[in-house]
Design a protein around this motif. Structure first.
Motif, PDB file in Angstrom:
ATOM      1  N   LEU A  77      -0.220  -7.088   4.245  1.00  0.00           N
ATOM      2  CA  LEU A  77      -0.458  -5.791   3.618  1.00  0.00           C
ATOM      3  C   LEU A  77       0.607  -4.864   4.195  1.00  0.00           C
ATOM      4  CD1 LEU A  77      -2.091  -3.891   1.833  1.00  0.00           C
ATOM      5  CD2 LEU A  77      -3.745  -3.625   3.675  1.00  0.00           C
ATOM      6  N   ASN A 119       0.876  -1.177   0.000  1.00  0.00           N
ATOM      7  CA  ASN A 119       0.000   0.000   0.000  1.00  0.00           C
ATOM      8  C   ASN A 119       0.912   1.225   0.000  1.00  0.00           C
ATOM      9  OD1 ASN A 119      -1.754   2.063   0.582  1.00  0.00           O
ATOM     10  ND2 ASN A 119      -2.346   1.301   2.607  1.00  0.00           N
ATOM     11  N   GLY A 152       4.893   1.190   4.725  1.00  0.00           N
ATOM     12  CA  GLY A 152       6.221   1.802   4.589  1.00  0.00           C
ATOM     13  C   GLY A 152       7.246   0.939   3.865  1.00  0.00           C
ATOM     14  N   HIS A 182      -9.497   1.053   4.671  1.00  0.00           N
ATOM     15  CA  HIS A 182      -8.248   1.202   5.424  1.00  0.00           C
ATOM     16  C   HIS A 182      -8.515   2.121   6.619  1.00  0.00           C
ATOM     17  CE1 HIS A 182      -4.195   2.429   6.491  1.00  0.00           C
ATOM     18  NE2 HIS A 182      -3.780   1.331   5.871  1.00  0.00           N
ATOM     19  N   GLY A 202       0.636  -3.861   9.448  1.00  0.00           N
ATOM     20  CA  GLY A 202       1.021  -3.034  10.594  1.00  0.00           C
ATOM     21  C   GLY A 202       2.484  -3.280  10.882  1.00  0.00           C
ATOM     22  N   SER A 203       3.343  -2.384  10.321  1.00  0.00           N
ATOM     23  CA  SER A 203       4.791  -2.457  10.537  1.00  0.00           C
ATOM     24  C   SER A 203       5.413  -3.786  10.111  1.00  0.00           C
ATOM     25  CB  SER A 203       5.130  -2.142  11.998  1.00  0.00           C
ATOM     26  OG  SER A 203       4.715  -0.822  12.313  1.00  0.00           O
ATOM     27  N   ALA A 226      -0.591  -0.348  15.214  1.00  0.00           N
ATOM     28  CA  ALA A 226       0.636  -0.966  14.661  1.00  0.00           C
ATOM     29  C   ALA A 226       0.993  -0.369  13.304  1.00  0.00           C
ATOM     30  CB  ALA A 226       0.439  -2.473  14.531  1.00  0.00           C
ATOM     31  N   GLU A 277      -5.449  -5.202  10.414  1.00  0.00           N
ATOM     32  CA  GLU A 277      -4.431  -4.174  10.647  1.00  0.00           C
ATOM     33  C   GLU A 277      -4.753  -3.427  11.940  1.00  0.00           C
ATOM     34  OE1 GLU A 277      -2.401  -2.953   6.693  1.00  0.00           O
ATOM     35  OE2 GLU A 277      -4.124  -1.663   7.020  1.00  0.00           O
TER      36      GLU A 277
HETATM   37  P1  PGA Z   1       2.833   0.085   7.669  1.00  0.00           P
HETATM   38  O1  PGA Z   1       1.361   0.326   7.036  1.00  0.00           O
HETATM   39  O2  PGA Z   1       3.362  -1.193   7.068  1.00  0.00           O
HETATM   40  O3  PGA Z   1       3.625   1.297   7.254  1.00  0.00           O
HETATM   41  O4  PGA Z   1       2.647  -0.025   9.136  1.00  0.00           O
HETATM   42  C1  PGA Z   1       0.473  -0.729   6.802  1.00  0.00           C
HETATM   43  C2  PGA Z   1      -0.806  -0.211   6.192  1.00  0.00           C
HETATM   44  O5  PGA Z   1      -1.230   0.898   6.520  1.00  0.00           O
HETATM   45  O6  PGA Z   1      -1.430  -0.910   5.370  1.00  0.00           O
END
Ligand code: PGA
Length: 259
Positions: A233, A9, A236, A97, A213-214, A173, A169
Motif C-alpha cells: 500500500l 493511496n 507518496g 488507515h 510505509g515509505s 514509517a 502499516e
Molecule cells: P507513504 O504512505 O507511502 O507515503 O509512507 C503509506 C500510507 O499511508 O498508506
C-alpha cells in the motif's frame, strides 16, 4: 494462489486535471506482462471516482476509496457510503488507515462497522493495522496489531467468505522515509496470518497481506521477496506515475524470480 496487489493511496492530493493526467499515464504505462501476475489499484479522493470510472474502465487497473461512512444511509452530513462508492465501479475500500484512526477518531468498533459496510456493498476491504513508535519501543507492536485485526473481524455477518486484504502499516514509517526492517515485517505478517487462521483456514488462505510505509521503487524488491507478503500500500510514491509503475515492475520481477 493469491495474486499480489500494488495499491496507491492518494490521500488528500490532486485536482481534477492532475488526477486525470495521472490516470492516463498509469493506463498507458501498464505493461501487458503484468496483467496475469499483479493487480494495480488506485484510491483517489472520493470525488474523483467518476474520473477513475471513465479513464480506467476496460483497463486492468482497479479503483477504490480511502474511507466511507460507517452507516448505510441517512442524516450523516458530509459522508459517502460504501454503496455510493460501488456505484462508480470501485472494487476496494481502504478501512482504518492510521490517519483516520488518529485524526478522525476512528475506533476499532467503527472500523469493524465499515468493514461490514464495504463487504455488504461488494467492495473488498483493505484493513490497515499498525503500531506507533512508542508501542513498538514498548514491545507491544504485535499485540496492538492483532487486537486491531481481531476487532476488524469481530462482526462476522456475511463476510467470512468475502475477499479480504490486511495492510500492515507501522505508523512511524508512513510518510517518514523510514521503512520497517524486513525481519520486523516478517514477524508481524506471521502474527497476522495466525490471527486469520484462528478465524478460519480459508480466511487465512485468501487474505492478501500488504506492507505500507515509505514504499518506493528502491525498496519494493526486498519487501516483495518476503514469502508471506502479497504486495504494498503506497502513499507518496503512488502520486508519481513513473514511481508507481516502477513499484509494479519491481513486484512483478521479484515474483518472476521466485517462481
Ligand atoms: P507513504 O504512505 O507511502 O507515503 O509512507 C503509506 C500510507 O499511508 O498508506
Amino acid at each position: 494462489m493469491r495474486r499480489p496487489l500494488i495499491a496507491g493511496n492518494w490521500k488528500l492530493n490532486g485536482r481534477r486535471a492532475d488526477v486525470e493526467e495521472r490516470l492516463k499515464a498509469l493506463r498507458a504505462g501498464f505493461r501487458e506482462e503484468w496483467v496475469e501476475a499483479v493487480d494495480m489499484l488506485v484510491c483517489p479522493p472520493a470525488v474523483f471516482l467518476p474520473s477513475c470510472e471513465s479513464s480506467l474502465k476496460g483497463s486492468p487497473i482497479a479503483w477504490g476509496s480511502q474511507s466511507h461512512a460507517a452507516e448505510a444511509s441517512g442524516a450523516y452530513t458530509g459522508e459517502v457510503s460504501a454503496s455510493m462508492i460501488a456505484d462508480f465501479g470501485a472494487s476496494y475500500a481502504i478501512v482504518g488507515h492510521s490517519e483516520r484512526r488518529a485524526l478522525f477518531a476512528e475506533t476499532d468498533a467503527i472500523v469493524a462497522q465499515k468493514v461490514n459496510r464495504a463487504v455488504a456493498a461488494g467492495l473488498t476491504p483493505i484493513v490497515c493495522v499498525g503500531e506507533t513508535l512508542d508501542q513498538r519501543e514498548a514491545g507491544e507492536a504485535e499485540t496492538v496489531i492483532c487486537s486491531q485485526l481481531l476487532a476488524a473481524l469481530s462482526d462476522e455477518s456475511g463476510f467470512l467468505e468475502a475477499p479480504f486484504v490486511v495492510a500492515y502499516e507501522p505508523v512511524w514509517a508512513i510518510g517518514t522515509g523510514k521503512v520497517a526492517s524486513v525481519a520486523d515485517v516478517e514477524s508481524v505478517l506471521a502474527a497476522i496470518r495466525r490471527v486469520l487462521k484462528e478465524g478460519s483456514e480459508s480466511l487465512s488462505e485468501r487474505t492478501l497481506l500488504l506492507y505500507g510505509g515509505s514504499v518506493k521503487p528502491s525498496n519494493t524488491a526486498e519487501l516483495c521477496a518476503l514469502p508471506d507478503l502479497d504486495g504494498a500500500l503506497v502513499g507518496g510514491a503512488s502520486l508519481k506515475p513513473a514511481d508507481f509503475l516502477e513499484i509494479m515492475n519491481q513486484c512483478f520481477k521479484s515474483l518472476s524470480s521466485s517462481t
